[in-house]
Design a protein around this motif. Structure first.
Motif, PDB file in Angstrom:
ATOM      1  N   ARG A  11     -31.888 -30.671  18.463  1.00 17.04           N
ATOM      2  CA  ARG A  11     -32.297 -29.541  19.303  1.00 17.04           C
ATOM      3  C   ARG A  11     -31.095 -28.764  19.853  1.00 17.04           C
ATOM      4  O   ARG A  11     -31.174 -27.565  20.103  1.00 17.04           O
ATOM      5  N   ARG A  12     -29.959 -29.462  20.033  1.00 17.10           N
ATOM      6  CA  ARG A  12     -28.809 -28.820  20.655  1.00 17.10           C
ATOM      7  C   ARG A  12     -28.286 -27.655  19.803  1.00 17.10           C
ATOM      8  O   ARG A  12     -27.770 -26.673  20.342  1.00 17.10           O
ATOM      9  N   ALA A  17     -28.002 -21.703  19.016  1.00 14.52           N
ATOM     10  CA  ALA A  17     -28.456 -20.464  18.379  1.00 14.52           C
ATOM     11  C   ALA A  17     -29.010 -19.491  19.421  1.00 14.52           C
ATOM     12  O   ALA A  17     -28.779 -18.277  19.340  1.00 14.52           O
ATOM     13  N   ALA A  18     -29.743 -20.032  20.410  1.00 20.62           N
ATOM     14  CA  ALA A  18     -30.285 -19.184  21.462  1.00 20.62           C
ATOM     15  C   ALA A  18     -29.164 -18.551  22.289  1.00 20.62           C
ATOM     16  O   ALA A  18     -29.195 -17.358  22.605  1.00 20.62           O
ATOM     17  N   LEU A  19     -28.149 -19.346  22.641  1.00 22.67           N
ATOM     18  CA  LEU A  19     -27.024 -18.816  23.409  1.00 22.67           C
ATOM     19  C   LEU A  19     -26.232 -17.806  22.588  1.00 22.67           C
ATOM     20  O   LEU A  19     -25.776 -16.780  23.108  1.00 22.67           O
ATOM     21  N   THR A  20     -26.073 -18.105  21.302  1.00 20.46           N
ATOM     22  CA  THR A  20     -25.341 -17.194  20.419  1.00 20.46           C
ATOM     23  C   THR A  20     -26.056 -15.857  20.302  1.00 20.46           C
ATOM     24  O   THR A  20     -25.420 -14.794  20.331  1.00 20.46           O
ATOM     25  N   LEU A  21     -27.368 -15.902  20.186  1.00 17.09           N
ATOM     26  CA  LEU A  21     -28.138 -14.675  20.081  1.00 17.09           C
ATOM     27  C   LEU A  21     -27.970 -13.815  21.326  1.00 17.09           C
ATOM     28  O   LEU A  21     -27.845 -12.586  21.247  1.00 17.09           O
ATOM     29  N   SER A  22     -27.928 -14.462  22.494  1.00 19.27           N
ATOM     30  CA  SER A  22     -27.824 -13.706  23.741  1.00 19.27           C
ATOM     31  C   SER A  22     -26.479 -12.999  23.862  1.00 19.27           C
ATOM     32  O   SER A  22     -26.412 -11.847  24.298  1.00 19.27           O
ATOM     33  N   VAL A  23     -25.369 -13.677  23.480  1.00 16.47           N
ATOM     34  CA  VAL A  23     -24.066 -13.025  23.611  1.00 16.47           C
ATOM     35  C   VAL A  23     -23.803 -12.055  22.458  1.00 16.47           C
ATOM     36  O   VAL A  23     -23.004 -11.122  22.591  1.00 16.47           O
ATOM     37  N   HIS A  78     -28.615 -22.060  35.978  1.00 20.99           N
ATOM     38  CA  HIS A  78     -28.017 -21.259  34.908  1.00 20.99           C
ATOM     39  C   HIS A  78     -29.067 -20.703  33.955  1.00 20.99           C
ATOM     40  O   HIS A  78     -29.004 -19.529  33.570  1.00 20.99           O
ATOM     41  N   ARG A  79     -30.018 -21.550  33.549  1.00 17.46           N
ATOM     42  CA  ARG A  79     -31.008 -21.069  32.591  1.00 17.46           C
ATOM     43  C   ARG A  79     -31.866 -19.970  33.208  1.00 17.46           C
ATOM     44  O   ARG A  79     -32.162 -18.953  32.553  1.00 17.46           O
ATOM     45  N   VAL A 182     -35.085 -14.594  25.097  1.00 19.90           N
ATOM     46  CA  VAL A 182     -35.701 -15.184  26.288  1.00 19.90           C
ATOM     47  C   VAL A 182     -36.595 -16.360  25.909  1.00 19.90           C
ATOM     48  O   VAL A 182     -36.555 -17.433  26.524  1.00 19.90           O
ATOM     49  N   VAL A 183     -37.431 -16.174  24.882  1.00 20.90           N
ATOM     50  CA  VAL A 183     -38.318 -17.259  24.432  1.00 20.90           C
ATOM     51  C   VAL A 183     -37.506 -18.446  23.950  1.00 20.90           C
ATOM     52  O   VAL A 183     -37.807 -19.609  24.272  1.00 20.90           O
ATOM     53  N   ALA A 184     -36.433 -18.185  23.197  1.00 22.72           N
ATOM     54  CA  ALA A 184     -35.598 -19.268  22.691  1.00 22.72           C
ATOM     55  C   ALA A 184     -34.928 -20.020  23.837  1.00 22.72           C
ATOM     56  O   ALA A 184     -34.867 -21.262  23.825  1.00 22.72           O
ATOM     57  N   CYS A 185     -34.418 -19.298  24.831  1.00 18.73           N
ATOM     58  CA  CYS A 185     -33.782 -19.954  25.982  1.00 18.73           C
ATOM     59  C   CYS A 185     -34.794 -20.788  26.760  1.00 18.73           C
ATOM     60  O   CYS A 185     -34.488 -21.895  27.210  1.00 18.73           O
ATOM     61  N   MET A 186     -35.991 -20.273  26.914  1.00 11.14           N
ATOM     62  CA  MET A 186     -37.026 -20.994  27.657  1.00 11.14           C
ATOM     63  C   MET A 186     -37.414 -22.288  26.955  1.00 11.14           C
ATOM     64  O   MET A 186     -37.631 -23.323  27.593  1.00 11.14           O
ATOM     65  N   ARG A 187     -37.472 -22.250  25.630  1.00  8.97           N
ATOM     66  CA  ARG A 187     -37.938 -23.407  24.877  1.00  8.97           C
ATOM     67  C   ARG A 187     -36.829 -24.411  24.557  1.00  8.97           C
ATOM     68  O   ARG A 187     -37.103 -25.608  24.410  1.00  8.97           O
ATOM     69  N   LEU A 188     -35.583 -23.939  24.445  1.00  9.46           N
ATOM     70  CA  LEU A 188     -34.538 -24.781  23.861  1.00  9.46           C
ATOM     71  C   LEU A 188     -33.454 -25.225  24.833  1.00  9.46           C
ATOM     72  O   LEU A 188     -32.815 -26.247  24.610  1.00  9.46           O
TER      73      LEU A 188
END
Length: 526
Positions: A11-12, A17-23, A78-79, A182-188
């Protein structure tokens, strides 16, 4: 998983991937608007000053918002704050797409800057909670690549969108990406620390001093291209910003609940890692400032083609992100970081040999070198800095690091822009041109191209291209000097092993220590 225990499941990597997408969207949005400025001038009647603030307003809000963002993330989670920043980014993008005036676009860009100011430091602060110290360098490499890749890809995406859709598409493009992020950060992403919120009082006076200081400092640098360094409209805000930031530092030293922990600079790893990343950022921002202009105005590529021709820089960076992970444990950051900086300097020096008649092949070679050196320097340096942060307040440290880098980049672009302009004007020849046409040609190489086309003046075209290449060469020499200076600082002051390498070294020491235990007193060590 607690806040102190990294995730060990697959999962990490999805979380990364979620953090990468955001930046990635932050880096992309910082440059995507550049190719839309001529269209905004035509469609909305934006003046030169308004066009300047469409870019400058974003930069100003980004610089101002970073300092409090980290502390608020440490305090409220943070999340939670990261998702709020991404949502704000998406809403501001939608507002920008629907804007009907240049003023509304400026306002939307400013709010986008505030959202970006929350995204970048908070996403960095989450990395140590997801990855252990053995995997953190690889994660930082991917994260750093995403932040850097967005900048050169921005003009490529923007050019394609403008070729196929209306100007608002450069804003609307962000909306579905932010929803997905946002969805990816919430789930992952790992849940926030339930104790977040039981923090010290918020430093309102420090926030005010820091915000005002950064605001007027960045404002002064934004004025440099139009007024020059000696203008009172530049010197006055720079001086006021310096005074306010001195007062801010004094406040942070004396208050029991500071906005930023200046005690982090007592740690040599944090101090010198931060300094080195500032120098690296300075040099790379210089490259990204001059190279797109060279590719478009001198070599004649459009925005999309220029973005494609920046891929060697991205390829070098991606390769370095892969190489840094095995190299640092073997050789040490004190070897890898200076080597990367010298490679970056070598790439810039090779670029400084560019002549007016050289084609793209030379640029592809030195851009690859520069990208590889950039990655080899910035990934281990960032890992060192993150590894030195306290576990109970990483957001404050990452905000401080990002703010320093941002200010260094802003001042660097202003300084390097002055070098480029001085070199350009020193070689530009304008015999017999009317005053208005001569002023346009002096303003930029793009303006000179337009004047040469209007008057069918091939001599002016050749002079402008040669003058710009001369200015670019001088700028790249300064970038190379900054990289060499940073390499010297790294060799002199970095520890032999960064904190991110300590677990591996400790494990090795433990393993080698086991056979030395005197189970058999008569045995000699092999």
């Amino acid at each position: 998983m607690t806040s102190r225990e990294p995730d060990r499941s697959a999962r990490r990597w999805w979380a990364l991937a979620a953090l990468t997408l955001s930046v990635l969207i932050v880096g992309l949005d910082g440059t995507i608007i550049n190719v839309a400025l001529p269209t905004l001038s035509d469609e909305l009647g934006a003046t030169s000053a308004q066009l300047q603030w469409i870019g400058g307003g974003y930069l100003l809000a980004l610089s101002v918002g970073m300092l409090p963002a980290g502390l608020l993330g440490d305090r409220f989670g943070h999340r939670r704050l990261l998702m709020g920043g991404i949502a704000l980014f998406g809403l501001a993008s939608a507002a920008g797409a629907l804007a009907g005036t240049a003023g509304q676009v400026i306002a939307a860009r400013a709010v986008l800057g505030l959202g970006a100011a929350m995204i970048t430091p908070l996403s960095m602060a989450i990395l140590p909670r997801v990855f252990g110290k053995d995997e953190l360098p690889r994660a930082i490499g991917v994260w750093t690549a995403a932040t850097a890749v967005g900048m050169p890809i921005g003009p490529l995406v923007g050019g394609w969108l403008l070729d196929h859709f209306w100007w608002g598409s450069v804003f609307l493009f962000n909306v579905p990406v932010t929803v997905l992020a946002v969805v990816a950060c919430m789930r992952l992403l790992p849940a926030d620390n339930p104790r977040a919120g039981n923090a010290k009082p918020f430093d309102y006076l420090g926030t005010l001093l820091g915000t005002l200081g950064i605001t007027v400092l960045v404002y002064g640098t934004i004025q440099v291209p139009g007024h020059g360094w000696s203008s009172p409209s530049v010197l006055a805000p720079l001086a006021a910003g310096a005074v306010l930031l001195v007062l801010f530092v004094r406040r942070q030293r004396r208050t029991p609940a500071p906005l930023v922990d200046l005690g982090l600079f007592a740690d040599g790893t944090f101090r010198w890692g931060s300094v080195i990343t500032v120098f690296v950022n300075f040099a790379v921002m210089g490259l990204l400032f001059v190279v797109p202009q060279y590719l478009q105005a001198v070599l004649g590529n459009d925005a999309f083609g220029s973005g494609l021709r920046l891929l060697p820089l991205i390829g070098g960076l991606m390769a370095a992100a892969t190489l840094a992970e095995p190299l640092v444990p073997r050789l040490g950051a004190r070897v890898v970081i200076p080597a990367g900086l010298l490679l970056l300097a070598g790439g810039a020096l090779l670029g400084a040999t560019t002549g007016p008649g050289d084609g793209y092949a030379l640029a592809a070679v030195w851009l690859s070198m520069a990208g590889l050196g950039f990655g080899l320097a910035v990934v281990p340096a960032t890992s060192m800095v993150i590894g030195s942060l306290p576990e109970d307040g990483p957001g404050t440290g990452t905000s401080l690091l990002e703010t320093i880098q941002q200010l260094g980049g802003v001042l660097g672009v202003a300084a390097l822009g002055s070098v480029l302009n001085a070199g350009y004007l020193a070689r530009l020849s304008l015999p017999g041109l009317p005053d208005a046409a001569a002023d346009a040609a002096r303003g930029s190489v793009t303006g000179a191209n337009a004047v040469a086309e209007r008057f069918h003046d091939q001599a002016l075209l050749a002079s402008a291209h040669g003058a710009f290449v001369h200015g670019m060469d001088l700028t790249l020499l300064v970038c190379a000097a900054a990289a060499v200076l940073a390499a010297g600082l790294a060799l002199a002051f970095l520890p032999g092993r960064s904190k991110t390498e300590q677990p591996a070294r400790t494990a090795t020491a433990t393993a080698t220590a086991q056979p030395e235990t005197p189970a058999h007193a008569g045995e000699l060590p092999a």
